[in-house]
Design a protein around this motif. Sequence first.
Motif, PDB file in Angstrom:
ATOM      1  N   ASN A 593       2.664  -5.608  -3.237  1.00 43.69           N
ATOM      2  CA  ASN A 593       2.301  -4.605  -4.239  1.00 43.69           C
ATOM      3  C   ASN A 593       3.228  -3.390  -4.263  1.00 43.69           C
ATOM      4  OD1 ASN A 593       0.024  -6.081  -5.167  1.00 43.69           O
ATOM      5  ND2 ASN A 593      -1.192  -5.280  -3.457  1.00 43.69           N
ATOM      6  N   GLY A 628       0.821  -0.066  -4.388  1.00 42.66           N
ATOM      7  CA  GLY A 628      -0.553  -0.174  -4.827  1.00 42.66           C
ATOM      8  C   GLY A 628      -1.448  -0.703  -3.724  1.00 42.66           C
ATOM      9  N   GLU A 635      -2.751   4.068  -5.777  1.00 44.57           N
ATOM     10  CA  GLU A 635      -1.340   3.858  -5.482  1.00 44.57           C
ATOM     11  C   GLU A 635      -0.723   5.172  -5.037  1.00 44.57           C
ATOM     12  OE1 GLU A 635       0.166   2.373  -9.205  1.00 44.57           O
ATOM     13  OE2 GLU A 635       0.849   4.375  -9.805  1.00 44.57           O
TER      14      GLU A 635
END
Length: 673
Positions: A593, A628, A635
């Motif tokens: 992420n 994230g 985030e």
Amino acid sequence: MKNLNYIMILAFLFSSLISVAKSADEGSIESVDLSDIQMEDLDSDGLEGDFESEMMLFEDIPVVYSVSRSEQAVTDLSVPVTIIDKDDIHYSGITNVADLLKYHPGVDLLPGSRNHYRLSMGGLRYSYYDRNVTLINGRNLNSPINGSTDFLAMPVFMEDIEKIEVVRGSGGAAWGTNAFAGVINIVTKRPEDIEPGFLYSGTINEFGDIYNHLRWANKKDNWQWRMSVGYDDWCSTEDTVSGDNFESRDFSRLYRIDTEAIVELNDLMELSFGAAYSRAKRGDYYQKDLQTFYNPYLPTIPVHERYETSRFFARLERKKYDDYSFHLQWFGNYEVRKEYFNNFARGMENDLEFQVDYDLEKHDLSLGTNFRHFIVDNIYTEHSNNFLSNKYIDYQAGLYVIDRWDIADRLDLEFQARGDYYSDTKESDFSAMAAAIYDLAEEYKQKLRFSVSRAYRSPAYGWKYVTFKTVEANPSMENERVLSFQAGYSIDPSENVKIRLDGHYHNYKDTIGMTITQLDPVYGPLALTPDNNGDLEVLGAQGKVTFDLGKAEIDMWCSYDDIDLKEFEADLVSIMPARVRAGLNCLYSLPENWVLSANYKYSGDPRYSGNADPLCEHSDMTVALTKGFADGNAEIMFGVQNIFSDDYNLYQGIDEIQYTVGRTFFGRLQFRF
């Protein structure tokens, strides 16, 4: 006390981050994937036929509204357009539209101070630039007082923007006088496309500058709404530039609110309305007036300003069914400017617009009209710019027609024409555009396009009627005119690569510049007078290659513009854009992420212009890395702006009074709850 505020903000962000992380296991807000909606789920009484075919046609193809005032696939446009989408905006970490635009082709923006930008689209650059129109969802954002756009104080938030469309070249046939050199349309997200609930986004940099945004969005029954509030605060240049020996007070405190609500009246009709407000209190450098510019031993003048703008709108829209649609819209802009050095004035603008769109067998036809009413008041004080009259009441009435004609299987023609009447000058003027779009070959989706357009610029009140010390008013100025020729070629060599090549030639007539005169031939002071000083030509080209590599999206572009000042009778107190510019925009999805965003721009081959110093050859770059977590509900971002410049001074021959902030490290925390 200010440092204590920063510590409290960081403590709040950190505690909020911990609370979001702890609650992540309890569930998350899931976004609505529109691709999962099946066509059979739609009400069969209304939109099934035409709507389904249009959705399939435009699937995964960006749609642009700003060229013809109706939605068109980006592959079918008659003029070149730059699209900056929501992912480019979000992951860049950039906190204002001006800093974002400078990394993309079509708009040239340079800082004059922390609070002001000099803008150019296809020609000359001014601090108060009224040669392009800036829109929010198709509604005019330009100042009713001086015709410019204050990108650092407008009531819009970066996280609320769906995309930005930049029309490169004249858009006057669709949007009127201020679209003389181009159009910037900021399209915000519909409330239904935002995950319901609250969002907080906070950014802080190494100098303690803060940017805050709190949003609430939801949908219930046939209603949907969004409300955003925010506060920004940044310090002066002298507090951020190391080793400086100058005074500045270009701080800023900005309060903003933006709201929108939409109610679906039935399957075809919807009513939207909203209000927005911003209030900026800020300072500037100890500015030199025209006399101290030529005599550095004279005292400088401190600048302090307050800028307020209020925006309201209401729009009734019928969606396309039975081959036609329409909208009826009102919007109002209300502005107060209080500047120690420049002007004390109030402006009010109300616009009523009606447009109907027909989907005929071979034609997509739009017919429209608008009526715009202006009031500008001069608030007189000893130090203000003084209008020749205390109040100006003016109106503008316009009619326009736009037709897209499918003349053959592989050839489309587009025609646009618009006429406007202004009560101030008791004159009318017109804009027009004709274009051909030809499918050269189905192989590699090759297309050719060619267009010719004519547009005009009617100077704003602040250009024609203001006098202050050494600035002389000139209400007799005529409209500027431009004749533009544009050509383009596009090809998709593979599914992952797109190439666009564009060329343009602009011929400007009766261009307005600032004439420098001496009031007394021997000892008198110097004066600036705006006037129609001559003609200029712009010849340029641009190339862009887009790579879609799955996890990475990369745009590489370069452009060249050569400006020829033909028969100009006056020195231009203006900074010319560089001839050569190139850029790279990259968005890369990493494992776990992480997302990397990089934006780079090079400007070279500077141009001299009269008394204005040229730009230095320079590069700008902003890099941001985003992580994230909490099932996508939070985030954190780290980044740096202006990597290559410690202190940001791009002007040759000008002392440190022109310096502003260069390399800056920043961080952002964002979460939904």
